[in-house]
Motif scaffolding. Structure first.
Motif, PDB file in Angstrom:
ATOM      1  N   ASN A  76      15.951   8.373 -12.163  1.00  0.00           N
ATOM      2  CA  ASN A  76      16.204   8.897 -10.942  1.00  0.00           C
ATOM      3  C   ASN A  76      15.241   8.632 -10.067  1.00  0.00           C
ATOM      4  N   GLY A  77      14.487   7.594 -10.277  1.00  0.00           N
ATOM      5  CA  GLY A  77      13.040   7.040  -9.648  1.00  0.00           C
ATOM      6  C   GLY A  77      12.059   8.009  -9.700  1.00  0.00           C
ATOM      7  N   LYS A  78      11.888   9.115 -10.671  1.00  0.00           N
ATOM      8  CA  LYS A  78      10.717   9.881 -10.822  1.00  0.00           C
ATOM      9  C   LYS A  78       9.690   9.362 -11.782  1.00  0.00           C
ATOM     10  N   LEU A  79       8.389   9.451 -11.231  1.00  0.00           N
ATOM     11  CA  LEU A  79       7.368   8.843 -11.900  1.00  0.00           C
ATOM     12  C   LEU A  79       7.342   9.494 -13.393  1.00  0.00           C
ATOM     13  N   ILE A  80       7.369   8.756 -14.523  1.00  0.00           N
ATOM     14  CA  ILE A  80       7.177   9.477 -15.594  1.00  0.00           C
ATOM     15  C   ILE A  80       6.072   9.202 -16.526  1.00  0.00           C
ATOM     16  N   HIS A  81       5.399   7.917 -16.279  1.00  0.00           N
ATOM     17  CA  HIS A  81       4.130   7.504 -16.790  1.00  0.00           C
ATOM     18  C   HIS A  81       3.531   6.331 -16.117  1.00  0.00           C
ATOM     19  N   VAL A  82       2.145   6.321 -16.420  1.00  0.00           N
ATOM     20  CA  VAL A  82       1.625   5.201 -15.747  1.00  0.00           C
ATOM     21  C   VAL A  82       0.676   4.585 -17.072  1.00  0.00           C
ATOM     22  N   GLN A  83       0.624   3.349 -17.316  1.00  0.00           N
ATOM     23  CA  GLN A  83       0.149   2.770 -18.384  1.00  0.00           C
ATOM     24  C   GLN A  83      -0.897   1.654 -18.064  1.00  0.00           C
ATOM     25  N   PRO A  84      -2.363   1.953 -18.342  1.00  0.00           N
ATOM     26  CA  PRO A  84      -3.043   0.863 -18.061  1.00  0.00           C
ATOM     27  C   PRO A  84      -2.997  -0.201 -19.131  1.00  0.00           C
ATOM     28  N   SER A  85      -3.319  -1.520 -18.744  1.00  0.00           N
ATOM     29  CA  SER A  85      -2.972  -2.799 -19.637  1.00  0.00           C
ATOM     30  C   SER A  85      -4.119  -2.921 -20.801  1.00  0.00           C
ATOM     31  N   GLU A 113       0.740  -1.371   0.159  1.00  0.00           N
ATOM     32  CA  GLU A 113      -0.025   0.024   0.149  1.00  0.00           C
ATOM     33  C   GLU A 113       0.686   1.148  -0.141  1.00  0.00           C
ATOM     34  N   LYS A 114       1.876   1.412   0.700  1.00  0.00           N
ATOM     35  CA  LYS A 114       2.779   2.251   0.779  1.00  0.00           C
ATOM     36  C   LYS A 114       3.233   2.777  -0.544  1.00  0.00           C
ATOM     37  N   ILE A 115       3.875   1.839  -1.057  1.00  0.00           N
ATOM     38  CA  ILE A 115       4.358   2.093  -2.625  1.00  0.00           C
ATOM     39  C   ILE A 115       3.421   2.541  -3.569  1.00  0.00           C
ATOM     40  N   PHE A 116       2.341   1.688  -3.539  1.00  0.00           N
ATOM     41  CA  PHE A 116       1.320   2.134  -4.573  1.00  0.00           C
ATOM     42  C   PHE A 116       0.634   3.505  -4.291  1.00  0.00           C
ATOM     43  N   ALA A 117       0.757   3.851  -2.942  1.00  0.00           N
ATOM     44  CA  ALA A 117       0.240   5.283  -2.686  1.00  0.00           C
ATOM     45  C   ALA A 117       1.301   6.371  -3.225  1.00  0.00           C
ATOM     46  N   GLU A 118       2.598   6.017  -3.095  1.00  0.00           N
ATOM     47  CA  GLU A 118       3.567   6.853  -3.805  1.00  0.00           C
ATOM     48  C   GLU A 118       3.236   7.214  -5.251  1.00  0.00           C
ATOM     49  N   TYR A 119       2.722   6.242  -6.109  1.00  0.00           N
ATOM     50  CA  TYR A 119       2.582   6.188  -7.396  1.00  0.00           C
ATOM     51  C   TYR A 119       1.090   6.720  -7.647  1.00  0.00           C
ATOM     52  N   GLY A 120       0.222   7.048  -6.782  1.00  0.00           N
ATOM     53  CA  GLY A 120      -1.178   7.475  -7.088  1.00  0.00           C
ATOM     54  C   GLY A 120      -2.060   6.241  -6.795  1.00  0.00           C
ATOM     55  N   ASN A 121      -1.810   5.237  -6.489  1.00  0.00           N
ATOM     56  CA  ASN A 121      -2.630   3.988  -6.475  1.00  0.00           C
ATOM     57  C   ASN A 121      -3.256   3.813  -7.919  1.00  0.00           C
ATOM     58  N   PRO A 122      -2.373   3.385  -8.994  1.00  0.00           N
ATOM     59  CA  PRO A 122      -2.829   3.385 -10.451  1.00  0.00           C
ATOM     60  C   PRO A 122      -3.771   1.895 -10.347  1.00  0.00           C
ATOM     61  N   GLY A 123      -3.664   1.041  -9.519  1.00  0.00           N
ATOM     62  CA  GLY A 123      -4.333  -0.273  -9.697  1.00  0.00           C
ATOM     63  C   GLY A 123      -5.897   0.031  -9.231  1.00  0.00           C
ATOM     64  N   GLU A 124      -5.854   0.874  -8.434  1.00  0.00           N
ATOM     65  CA  GLU A 124      -7.445   1.076  -8.233  1.00  0.00           C
ATOM     66  C   GLU A 124      -8.064   1.999  -9.166  1.00  0.00           C
ATOM     67  N   LYS A 125      -7.159   2.835  -9.986  1.00  0.00           N
ATOM     68  CA  LYS A 125      -7.869   3.644 -10.993  1.00  0.00           C
ATOM     69  C   LYS A 125      -8.012   2.743 -12.237  1.00  0.00           C
ATOM     70  N   PHE A 126      -7.074   1.859 -12.636  1.00  0.00           N
ATOM     71  CA  PHE A 126      -6.913   1.034 -13.698  1.00  0.00           C
ATOM     72  C   PHE A 126      -7.056  -0.463 -13.803  1.00  0.00           C
ATOM     73  N   GLY A 127      -7.148  -0.981 -12.631  1.00  0.00           N
ATOM     74  CA  GLY A 127      -6.923  -2.591 -12.502  1.00  0.00           C
ATOM     75  C   GLY A 127      -5.691  -3.171 -12.673  1.00  0.00           C
ATOM     76  N   TYR A 128      -5.475  -4.490 -13.114  1.00  0.00           N
ATOM     77  CA  TYR A 128      -4.190  -4.998 -13.083  1.00  0.00           C
ATOM     78  C   TYR A 128      -4.168  -5.809 -14.229  1.00  0.00           C
ATOM     79  N   PRO A 129      -3.100  -5.841 -14.842  1.00  0.00           N
ATOM     80  CA  PRO A 129      -1.847  -5.100 -14.543  1.00  0.00           C
ATOM     81  C   PRO A 129      -2.095  -3.714 -14.919  1.00  0.00           C
ATOM     82  N   VAL A 130      -0.848  -2.977 -14.062  1.00  0.00           N
ATOM     83  CA  VAL A 130      -0.781  -1.621 -14.725  1.00  0.00           C
ATOM     84  C   VAL A 130       0.601  -1.474 -14.514  1.00  0.00           C
ATOM     85  N   PHE A 131       1.151  -0.442 -15.446  1.00  0.00           N
ATOM     86  CA  PHE A 131       2.590  -0.347 -15.766  1.00  0.00           C
ATOM     87  C   PHE A 131       3.145   1.021 -15.331  1.00  0.00           C
ATOM     88  N   ILE A 132       4.178   1.051 -14.261  1.00  0.00           N
ATOM     89  CA  ILE A 132       4.318   2.304 -13.820  1.00  0.00           C
ATOM     90  C   ILE A 132       5.964   2.317 -14.265  1.00  0.00           C
TER      91      ILE A 132
END
Length: 189
Positions: A155-164, A131-150
């Motif tokens: 540098n560890g900066k989030l640049i894209h979230v892709q729904p499957s 939960e802590k890690i998913f929260a860092e990335y805006g909980n994309p699984g809750e929005k898009f389901g799984y799999p979701v690609f981060i």
């Protein structure tokens, strides 16, 4: 004459009611038959997916310390000038397993991934929801389901979230769509 019209109206009403009831019974019977066929098809699809799932590799580790793993990947990504591809999901998810298998068994995709990304399978399951890690990335699984690609830069900066789902085709994935997705987020030199 009034009684005759009333009697005729009553007979007509009974005929219309009987016809309507018969049509509804036929319709209900057809609906039940369709429902049974649909239930059977759903059961077959679930059975087929369950059989397929047993044959596919299980890349997710519910016991992994994902936060520590991702920190190590960021350090390695800086040195290798690669982005980080996080595939979030679980071994319970047929589409997660299909995607992993598709990438691993398609040389063109595997080469693109290996050359440009550090690939990580972020577990989400009842055993470990991360939960802590998913929260860092805006909980994309809750929005898009799984799999979701981060996708993270080196540098560890989030640049894209892709729904499957936009990469899917039939019971699998589209080679062209997945290839375009990977190429769109390779590190910029």
């Amino acid at each position: 004459m009034k009684k005759l019209l009333s009697l005729a109206s009553l007979v007509l009403a009974i005929i219309v009611y009987s016809q309507d009831k018969t049509n509804n019974e036929i319709k209900d019977s057809g609906d039940k038959s369709l429902l049974i066929k649909t239930d059977h098809a759903e059961l077959q699809a679930k059975k087929s997916a369950a059989e397929e799932k047993t044959k596919l590799p299980k890349p997710y580790n519910p016991k992994a310390d994902a936060q520590s793993d991702i920190r190590a990947l960021i350090a390695k990504a800086k040195v290798e000038n690669k982005n980080i591809m996080i595939q979030a999901g679980g071994n319970w998810c047929i589409w997660c397993l299909r995607f992993n298998d598709f990438v691993q068994k398609t040389p063109e995709l595997k080469n693109t991934v290996d050359s440009n990304y550090l690939y990580y399978h972020l577990n989400f399951s009842p055993d470990n929801k991360n939960e802590k890690i998913f929260a860092e990335y805006g909980n994309p699984g809750e929005k898009f389901g799984y799999p979701v690609f981060i996708i993270l830069d080196n540098n560890g900066k989030l640049i894209h979230v892709q729904p499957s789902e936009v990469l899917e085709e039939g019971n699998g994935y589209s080679l062209e769509k997945v290839k375009d997705f990977f190429k769109s987020w390779t590190p910029k030199s």
